[in-house]
Design a protein around this motif. Structure first.
Motif, short mmCIF file in Angstrom:
data_model
loop_
_atom_site.label_atom_id
_atom_site.label_comp_id
_atom_site.label_asym_id
_atom_site.label_seq_id
_atom_site.Cartn_x
_atom_site.Cartn_y
_atom_site.Cartn_z
N ALA A 1 19.52 7.25 -6.36
CA ALA A 1 18.26 6.74 -7.17
C ALA A 1 17.77 5.97 -6.10
CB ALA A 1 18.48 5.61 -8.24
N TYR A 2 16.18 5.96 -6.41
CA TYR A 2 15.37 5.29 -5.14
C TYR A 2 14.32 4.42 -6.04
CZ TYR A 2 11.93 9.04 -6.01
OH TYR A 2 10.95 10.01 -6.53
N SER A 3 13.77 3.43 -5.53
CA SER A 3 12.80 2.60 -5.95
C SER A 3 11.45 3.17 -5.57
CB SER A 3 12.90 1.24 -5.75
OG SER A 3 13.01 0.89 -4.03
N THR A 4 10.27 2.77 -6.43
CA THR A 4 8.99 3.45 -6.03
C THR A 4 7.88 2.57 -6.42
OG1 THR A 4 7.65 5.41 -6.15
CG2 THR A 4 8.89 4.75 -8.06
N ILE A 5 6.90 2.48 -5.72
CA ILE A 5 5.69 1.73 -6.32
C ILE A 5 4.52 2.87 -5.99
CG2 ILE A 5 3.99 -0.06 -5.58
CD1 ILE A 5 6.21 -1.62 -4.48
N VAL A 6 3.81 2.96 -7.18
CA VAL A 6 2.84 3.84 -7.27
C VAL A 6 1.45 2.74 -7.70
CG1 VAL A 6 1.52 5.79 -8.43
CG2 VAL A 6 4.12 5.84 -7.94
N GLU A 7 0.48 2.70 -6.92
CA GLU A 7 -0.52 1.65 -7.30
C GLU A 7 -1.90 2.16 -6.91
OE1 GLU A 7 -0.96 -2.98 -5.94
OE2 GLU A 7 -0.84 -1.46 -4.22
N ALA A 8 -2.93 1.92 -7.86
CA ALA A 8 -4.40 2.47 -7.43
C ALA A 8 -4.89 0.86 -7.43
CB ALA A 8 -4.83 3.14 -8.82
N ASP A 9 -5.36 0.62 -6.27
CA ASP A 9 -6.02 -0.72 -6.16
C ASP A 9 -7.22 -0.45 -5.39
OD1 ASP A 9 -6.80 -3.43 -5.07
OD2 ASP A 9 -4.74 -3.96 -4.75
N PRO A 10 -8.38 -0.93 -6.13
CA PRO A 10 -9.66 -0.76 -5.38
C PRO A 10 -9.86 -1.23 -4.14
CG PRO A 10 -9.79 -2.15 -7.33
CD PRO A 10 -8.50 -1.62 -7.38
N GLU A 11 -9.45 -2.42 -3.83
CA GLU A 11 -9.40 -3.05 -2.55
C GLU A 11 -8.92 -2.11 -1.64
OE1 GLU A 11 -8.55 -7.08 -2.53
OE2 GLU A 11 -10.17 -7.67 -3.80
N LYS A 12 -7.44 -1.55 -1.80
CA LYS A 12 -6.88 -0.78 -0.94
C LYS A 12 -7.65 0.51 -0.69
CE LYS A 12 -3.25 -3.63 -0.32
NZ LYS A 12 -1.96 -3.40 -0.92
N ALA A 13 -8.10 0.91 -2.00
CA ALA A 13 -9.11 2.15 -1.77
C ALA A 13 -10.03 1.85 -0.60
CB ALA A 13 -9.49 2.63 -3.13
N ASN A 14 -10.77 0.91 -0.72
CA ASN A 14 -11.94 0.98 0.34
C ASN A 14 -11.19 0.65 1.74
OD1 ASN A 14 -13.90 0.87 -1.61
ND2 ASN A 14 -13.78 -1.45 -1.76
N LEU A 15 -9.94 0.05 1.91
CA LEU A 15 -9.41 0.02 3.11
C LEU A 15 -8.89 1.54 3.82
CD1 LEU A 15 -8.67 -2.13 5.31
CD2 LEU A 15 -6.58 -2.41 4.17
#
Length: 282
Positions: A144-158
């Motif tokens: 098994a593995y751990s994962t993070i799937v994230e849509a962050d508008p500030e990170k998108a600009n970065l």
């Protein structure tokens, strides 16, 4: 005169050239002219090094031989970050980006020998809305593995800022269809940023991290139907010494792509006198 002409012709034919046959590797080190870690602050004074500072409470567990999906119907979500790691076991995964009911826009296949030492961090471009990110753990039940799937508008600009800076500051390498390009780098480079895109044609590449002769520590295989709208952007950990990043264009000669490979993290306290034990700098 005849002999002189032959010598002149041979000297031209045997002289080094800058064509596709000249496959001299590009060395990535602290002396590289454009270091990713030296980029100026981005939007809202955010440092590009903070791109993967993601809260651990968002982690999800993907069991072996199972599938998890994250859907983003909004057209405002155009970037999704995907991070995966294990507790030290191997990591085998496949990431599909589905756009609409029956269209796979991108496919990413990942293998990591040690998912703790070398986790996967990448960006999935999700333009035009109605996108679903599917993570399939292709490993067995005990992996098994751990994962993070994230849509962050500030990170998108970065992410947009960082990719634009890479294109402007770093050296662009054209990789023709069927060609192989290697990027060796020094032991003080802890991770590298890899950015690849086309002019609108599909993109099909294979990335390997080698530590020693034909010793694959991590592989990433990426396919995109449109390499301009959905480029590849990933950060690959490179602990230890003797690391080489090898990129293969798996497409035919009509489908070249451009690649940018730059240092992402530099070990500040590195010394050439440090001992190397088991491939890691001590």
């Amino acid at each position: 005169m005849f002999v002189t002409n032959i010598i002149a012709v041979l000297s031209v034919l045997l002289a080094p050239s800058s064509t596709a046959f000249n496959t001299a590797p590009t060395i990535i080190s602290r002396k590289t002219s454009s270091l990713y870690s030296s980029l100026p602050p981005g939007p809202d004074n955010h440092n590009p090094m903070q791109l993967w500072d993601i809260s651990a409470d968002k982690e999800k567990i993907v069991q072996g031989d199972s599938l998890k999906t994250w859907s983003y119907p909004s057209t405002q979500v155009d970037r999704v970050q995907v991070s995966m790691k294990t507790d030290g076991r191997p990591l085998n995964s496949k990431i599909d980006l589905w756009h609409g009911p029956d269209y796979t826009a991108t496919t990413t296949t990942i293998y990591t020998e040690d998912g703790y030492l070398r986790p996967y961090n990448g960006v999935q471009a999700t333009p035009k809305g109605m996108n679903t990110v599917g993570l399939y753990n292709t490993g067995s039940a005990e992996l098994a593995y751990s994962t993070i799937v994230e849509a962050d508008p500030e990170k998108a600009n970065l992410i947009d800022y960082a990719s634009n800076e890479i294109e402007m500051l770093a050296k662009k390498v054209l990789i023709q269809g069927g060609a192989i390009q290697s990027f060796p780098f020094s032991a003080d480079v802890e991770s590298v940023a890899v950015y690849m895109k086309t002019d609108g044609r599909n993109l099909k590449c294979h990335i390997e991290i080698l530590q020693g002769p034909n010793n694959n520590k991590q592989t990433v295989e990426y396919y995109a139907s449109d390499g301009y709208k959905r480029p590849l952007f990933t950060v690959i950990k490179t602990p230890g010494s003797g690391n080489v990043l090898r990129v293969t264009n798996q497409n035919t000669v009509e489908y070249p792509f451009h690649a940018w490979v730059v240092p992402y993290e530099i070990q500040s306290n590195y010394s050439p006198y440090d001992a190397v034990e088991g491939g890691l700098v001590k």
